[in-house]
Design a protein around this motif. Structure first.
Motif, PDB file in Angstrom:
ATOM      1  N   ALA A 100       0.850  -1.270  -0.074  1.00  0.00           N
ATOM      2  CA  ALA A 100      -0.252  -0.029   0.146  1.00  0.00           C
ATOM      3  C   ALA A 100       0.844   1.226   0.063  1.00  0.00           C
ATOM      4  O   ALA A 100       1.884   1.212   0.546  1.00  0.00           O
ATOM      5  N   GLY A 101       0.402   2.143  -0.750  1.00  0.00           N
ATOM      6  CA  GLY A 101       1.202   3.697  -0.901  1.00  0.00           C
ATOM      7  C   GLY A 101       2.267   3.142  -2.212  1.00  0.00           C
ATOM      8  O   GLY A 101       2.743   4.423  -2.630  1.00  0.00           O
ATOM      9  N   GLY A 102       2.278   2.325  -2.492  1.00  0.00           N
ATOM     10  CA  GLY A 102       3.433   2.065  -3.767  1.00  0.00           C
ATOM     11  C   GLY A 102       2.796   2.536  -5.177  1.00  0.00           C
ATOM     12  O   GLY A 102       1.791   2.863  -5.361  1.00  0.00           O
ATOM     13  N   SER A 103       3.746   2.195  -6.019  1.00  0.00           N
ATOM     14  CA  SER A 103       3.222   2.419  -7.399  1.00  0.00           C
ATOM     15  C   SER A 103       3.608   1.288  -8.478  1.00  0.00           C
ATOM     16  O   SER A 103       4.465   0.222  -8.273  1.00  0.00           O
ATOM     17  N   LEU A 104       2.707   1.189  -9.675  1.00  0.00           N
ATOM     18  CA  LEU A 104       2.736   0.189 -10.601  1.00  0.00           C
ATOM     19  C   LEU A 104       2.565   1.150 -11.852  1.00  0.00           C
ATOM     20  O   LEU A 104       1.578   1.896 -11.675  1.00  0.00           O
ATOM     21  N   ARG A 105       3.139   0.338 -13.013  1.00  0.00           N
ATOM     22  CA  ARG A 105       2.689   1.110 -14.287  1.00  0.00           C
ATOM     23  C   ARG A 105       2.261  -0.162 -15.239  1.00  0.00           C
ATOM     24  O   ARG A 105       3.204  -0.853 -15.508  1.00  0.00           O
ATOM     25  N   LEU A 106       1.003  -0.014 -15.814  1.00  0.00           N
ATOM     26  CA  LEU A 106       0.531  -0.953 -16.649  1.00  0.00           C
ATOM     27  C   LEU A 106       0.776  -0.675 -18.046  1.00  0.00           C
ATOM     28  O   LEU A 106       0.750   0.569 -18.352  1.00  0.00           O
ATOM     29  N   SER A 107       0.851  -1.572 -18.898  1.00  0.00           N
ATOM     30  CA  SER A 107       1.097  -1.301 -20.198  1.00  0.00           C
ATOM     31  C   SER A 107       0.214  -2.093 -21.158  1.00  0.00           C
ATOM     32  O   SER A 107      -0.224  -3.165 -20.599  1.00  0.00           O
ATOM     33  N   CYS A 108      -0.337  -1.441 -22.149  1.00  0.00           N
ATOM     34  CA  CYS A 108      -1.273  -1.782 -23.067  1.00  0.00           C
ATOM     35  C   CYS A 108      -1.041  -1.870 -24.289  1.00  0.00           C
ATOM     36  O   CYS A 108      -0.927  -0.664 -24.981  1.00  0.00           O
ATOM     37  N   ALA A 109      -0.423  -3.067 -25.242  1.00  0.00           N
ATOM     38  CA  ALA A 109       0.310  -2.949 -26.393  1.00  0.00           C
ATOM     39  C   ALA A 109      -0.681  -3.368 -27.397  1.00  0.00           C
ATOM     40  O   ALA A 109      -1.421  -4.497 -27.413  1.00  0.00           O
ATOM     41  N   ALA A 110      -0.940  -2.786 -28.531  1.00  0.00           N
ATOM     42  CA  ALA A 110      -1.802  -3.148 -29.637  1.00  0.00           C
ATOM     43  C   ALA A 110      -1.120  -3.955 -30.390  1.00  0.00           C
ATOM     44  O   ALA A 110       0.305  -3.386 -30.933  1.00  0.00           O
ATOM     45  N   SER A 111      -1.473  -5.017 -31.130  1.00  0.00           N
ATOM     46  CA  SER A 111      -0.755  -5.677 -32.127  1.00  0.00           C
ATOM     47  C   SER A 111      -0.675  -5.014 -33.398  1.00  0.00           C
ATOM     48  O   SER A 111       0.105  -5.211 -34.537  1.00  0.00           O
ATOM     49  N   THR A 112      -1.604  -3.947 -33.830  1.00  0.00           N
ATOM     50  CA  THR A 112      -1.864  -3.508 -35.083  1.00  0.00           C
ATOM     51  C   THR A 112      -2.101  -2.067 -34.950  1.00  0.00           C
ATOM     52  O   THR A 112      -2.171  -1.514 -33.757  1.00  0.00           O
ATOM     53  N   ARG A 113      -2.062  -1.253 -36.010  1.00  0.00           N
ATOM     54  CA  ARG A 113      -2.181   0.065 -35.921  1.00  0.00           C
ATOM     55  C   ARG A 113      -3.424   0.238 -35.261  1.00  0.00           C
ATOM     56  O   ARG A 113      -4.287  -0.283 -35.642  1.00  0.00           O
ATOM     57  N   THR A 114      -3.430   1.538 -34.435  1.00  0.00           N
ATOM     58  CA  THR A 114      -4.828   1.517 -33.861  1.00  0.00           C
ATOM     59  C   THR A 114      -5.732   2.772 -34.224  1.00  0.00           C
ATOM     60  O   THR A 114      -6.439   3.521 -33.810  1.00  0.00           O
ATOM     61  N   PHE A 115      -5.534   3.003 -35.748  1.00  0.00           N
ATOM     62  CA  PHE A 115      -6.025   4.111 -36.359  1.00  0.00           C
ATOM     63  C   PHE A 115      -7.728   4.033 -36.317  1.00  0.00           C
ATOM     64  O   PHE A 115      -8.310   5.044 -36.409  1.00  0.00           O
ATOM     65  N   SER A 116      -8.145   2.683 -35.954  1.00  0.00           N
ATOM     66  CA  SER A 116      -9.797   2.884 -36.138  1.00  0.00           C
ATOM     67  C   SER A 116     -10.131   3.087 -34.588  1.00  0.00           C
ATOM     68  O   SER A 116     -11.354   2.639 -34.420  1.00  0.00           O
ATOM     69  N   PHE A 167      -0.538   3.390 -21.270  1.00  0.00           N
ATOM     70  CA  PHE A 167      -0.083   3.065 -20.095  1.00  0.00           C
ATOM     71  C   PHE A 167      -0.918   3.415 -18.835  1.00  0.00           C
ATOM     72  O   PHE A 167      -1.951   4.584 -19.188  1.00  0.00           O
ATOM     73  N   LEU A 168      -0.952   2.900 -17.866  1.00  0.00           N
ATOM     74  CA  LEU A 168      -1.813   3.553 -16.555  1.00  0.00           C
ATOM     75  C   LEU A 168      -0.852   3.437 -15.693  1.00  0.00           C
ATOM     76  O   LEU A 168      -0.375   2.467 -15.044  1.00  0.00           O
ATOM     77  N   GLN A 169      -0.384   4.604 -15.127  1.00  0.00           N
ATOM     78  CA  GLN A 169       0.509   4.799 -14.079  1.00  0.00           C
ATOM     79  C   GLN A 169      -0.353   4.777 -12.757  1.00  0.00           C
ATOM     80  O   GLN A 169      -1.481   5.686 -12.542  1.00  0.00           O
ATOM     81  N   MET A 170      -0.064   3.983 -11.699  1.00  0.00           N
ATOM     82  CA  MET A 170      -0.952   3.835 -10.751  1.00  0.00           C
ATOM     83  C   MET A 170       0.101   4.138  -9.467  1.00  0.00           C
ATOM     84  O   MET A 170       0.941   3.513  -9.206  1.00  0.00           O
ATOM     85  N   ASP A 171      -0.328   5.370  -8.678  1.00  0.00           N
ATOM     86  CA  ASP A 171       0.337   5.545  -7.616  1.00  0.00           C
ATOM     87  C   ASP A 171      -0.460   5.677  -6.430  1.00  0.00           C
ATOM     88  O   ASP A 171      -1.751   5.654  -6.205  1.00  0.00           O
ATOM     89  N   SER A 172       0.071   5.822  -5.047  1.00  0.00           N
ATOM     90  CA  SER A 172      -0.506   5.738  -3.891  1.00  0.00           C
ATOM     91  C   SER A 172      -1.623   4.516  -3.824  1.00  0.00           C
ATOM     92  O   SER A 172      -2.638   4.815  -3.610  1.00  0.00           O
ATOM     93  N   LEU A 173      -1.425   3.350  -4.279  1.00  0.00           N
ATOM     94  CA  LEU A 173      -1.965   2.213  -4.469  1.00  0.00           C
ATOM     95  C   LEU A 173      -2.745   1.910  -3.121  1.00  0.00           C
ATOM     96  O   LEU A 173      -2.021   1.894  -1.991  1.00  0.00           O
ATOM     97  N   ARG A 174      -3.794   1.347  -3.192  1.00  0.00           N
ATOM     98  CA  ARG A 174      -4.614   0.949  -1.938  1.00  0.00           C
ATOM     99  C   ARG A 174      -4.918  -0.474  -1.946  1.00  0.00           C
ATOM    100  O   ARG A 174      -4.999  -0.864  -2.991  1.00  0.00           O
ATOM    101  N   PRO A 175      -4.981  -1.263  -0.727  1.00  0.00           N
ATOM    102  CA  PRO A 175      -5.775  -2.652  -0.938  1.00  0.00           C
ATOM    103  C   PRO A 175      -6.765  -2.776  -1.924  1.00  0.00           C
ATOM    104  O   PRO A 175      -7.068  -3.849  -2.435  1.00  0.00           O
TER     105      PRO A 175
END
Length: 125
Positions: free
Chosen positions: A13-29, A79-87
């Motif tokens: 608790a109180g820590g941070s994580l950074r999630l990533s979401c990679a798309a396999s193809t161009r996300t023009f749509s 990306f999703l930067q998550m700070d001040s994480l809680r249970p």
């Protein structure tokens, strides 16, 4: 569009994580890319979304001020930067995208037709 979520893990608790979401193809749509989260036995809840071309962001009240969604269009990655994480942030986090999302339904999971496999975030007290 295939989405690959990563970056989950165990944090205190109180820590941070950074999630990533990679798309396999161009996300023009894609109009919006979003993060949702789900705990066992409950519905999938909206966390955050970003307009893929304009960059406007939207957050659930429970994470506003602690989480930040961003994108790198050149890398087709969000990306999703998550700070001040809680249970209570413990959940499986999913990224989602879709061409049919509009501002009025950006928080609705039914508006998204592309989903990543989920990444588990565990916050210990």
């Amino acid at each position: 569009v295939q989405l690959q979520a990563s970056g989950g893990g165990l944090v205190q608790a109180g820590g941070s994580l950074r999630l990533s979401c990679a798309a396999s193809t161009r996300t023009f749509s894609v109009r919006y890319l979003a993060w949702f989260r789900q705990v066992p036995g409950k519905d999938r809840d909206f966390v955050a979304a970003i307009n893929w071309s304009g960059g406007n962001t939207y957050y659930a009240d429970s994470v506003r001020g602690r989480f930040a969604i961003s994108k790198d269009r050149a890398k087709n990655t969000a990306f999703l930067q998550m700070d001040s994480l809680r249970p209570e942030d413990t959940a499986v986090y999913f990224c989602a995208a879709g061409p049919s999302v509009i501002l009025s339904n950006v928080r609705s999971q039914t508006a998204y037709n592309h989903w990543g496999q989920g990444t588990l975030v565990t916050v210990s007290s």
